[in-house]
Write an enzyme that holds these catalytic residues in place. Structure first.
Site, mmCIF file in Angstrom:
data_model
loop_
_atom_site.group_PDB
_atom_site.id
_atom_site.type_symbol
_atom_site.label_atom_id
_atom_site.label_comp_id
_atom_site.label_asym_id
_atom_site.label_seq_id
_atom_site.Cartn_x
_atom_site.Cartn_y
_atom_site.Cartn_z
ATOM 1 C CD GLU A 80 4.186 -10.311 43.881
ATOM 2 O OE1 GLU A 80 4.098 -11.300 44.636
ATOM 3 O OE2 GLU A 80 5.191 -10.069 43.198
ATOM 4 C CG ASP A 124 19.003 0.941 33.088
ATOM 5 O OD1 ASP A 124 18.024 0.224 32.796
ATOM 6 O OD2 ASP A 124 19.965 1.115 32.311
ATOM 7 C CE LYS A 135 21.714 -1.240 31.421
ATOM 8 N NZ LYS A 135 21.511 -0.289 30.319
#
Length: 338
Positions: A3, A211, A135
């Site tokens: 971006e 990660d 997560k």
């Protein structure tokens, strides 16, 4: 990141912080977690084991087993949560310069075997019981922390706010309160009391071999903005991030591009003199860069420049195509134009 506006905006935030004298940061907590779930024949026995684990002399036995599995893993605490016959045991350990999930899992597995010798009726349901939590959005990571817990701050003089950020101190203070605090509360957010911390965390994670899935918890952040100085003319901004999960050894850090980024930051690999220092410094870099991104985006919102900035700085297909070699195919052939 891909971006374009995000790159330009964060650079602007960094420029403002540099002119203001930089960012101060601190590591306030450090410990990776793994929380197995075990089951007992009765809720009473589950409660007894919970109480047993809370005694210091018993923790010492569990710690000895846990620490025996690694040169670097050092168990700091064991906390528990009970649900009927189920007991969730959250092991928290320092893991040197590794992010540490595998290290803590190995230690937790060894500790559970020790517990089974004392409580043979204990059944291991899963090495991960989602009370870690990895997560997934969770209150436990937001409150208790996971990985590195970092706080950073900076004081921005009023002239830098007006000249570089193109807004005012009162406007930034009001916007931060209405958006980051009230708006996030209305949304029922957990750890989302910020403008766009995940943008910066994701970009750094990909660049440094972390990660990417752990952006979920690592982007937990509270951004606070206050008027500062004797007359309140300057700006004090802070970011508090309790669960940054990073490492400088193993995994994606060994890839060539990611390694080069870590080397530019001076944190690649283990710190021979002070194990864990490289990973802690990387976490501080993450938090400081998040602060830069927060400062610039909130300024754009306060000044009403958000849409205009995206139109100006975002990558466009026409610009990308103009900079690429032609791949046009001649009609009736399979040959690309040379």
């Amino acid at each position: 990141t891909t971006e374009g506006c995000l790159v330009a905006s964060t650079n602007r935030g960094c420029s403002a912080l540099r002119r203001a004298g930089g960012v101060s940061s601190s590591v306030v907590n450090d410990g990776m977690t793994r929380a197995p779930v075990v089951r007992f024949p009765s809720a009473k026995l589950a409660a007894d084991v919970k109480i047993w684990l809370e005694k210091q002399e018993n923790f010492a036995q569990v710690k000895a087993e846990f620490d025996s599995t690694s040169r670097f893993a050092r168990l700091q605490s064991v906390s528990t949560a009970i649900a009927g016959r189920l007991l969730f045991i959250r092991f928290k350990a320092k893991t040197g310069d590794a992010m540490g999930m595998n290290m803590v899992s190995k230690g937790a597995e060894k500790a559970l075997k020790k517990l089974q010798t004392d409580f043979p009726l204990m059944e291991i349901v899963s090495l991960s019981g989602n009370f870690c939590t990895d997560k997934k959005p969770s209150a436990v990571n937001w409150i208790e922390g996971r990985g590195k817990s970092i706080v950073c701050e900076a004081v921005i003089p009023s002239n830098v706010v007006t000249q570089v950020l193109k807004t005012s101190v009162p406007a930034l203070v009001e916007l931060s309160c209405c958006k980051n605090l009230v708006g996030s509360s209305m949304a029922g957010s957990i750890g989302g009391f910020n403008a766009h911390a995940a943008n910066i965390v994701a970009a750094i994670f990909i660049a440094t071999g972390q990660d990417p899935a752990q952006v979920v918890c690592s982007s937990n952040c509270m951004t606070l903005v206050e008027a500062w100085g004797f007359h309140g003319e300057d700006l004090c901004i802070s970011c508090t991030m309790p669960s940054i999960e990073v490492g400088t050894v193993g995994g994606g850090t060994l890839l060539a591009g990611q390694r080069s980024c870590l080397e530019m930051l001076g944190v690649f690999g283990p710190n021979a003199d002070s194990p864990g220092e490289n990973a802690s410094l990387l976490a501080r870099v993450v938090c400081g860069t998040v602060l830069a991104g927060e400062l610039s985006l909130m300024s754009a919102l306060a000044a009403g420049h958000l849409v205009k900035s995206h139109l100006k700085h975002n990558r466009s297909s026409s610009a990308l195509i103009a900079g690429m070699p032609s791949t046009a195919v001649e009609p009736g052939t399979c040959n690309a134009a040379k």
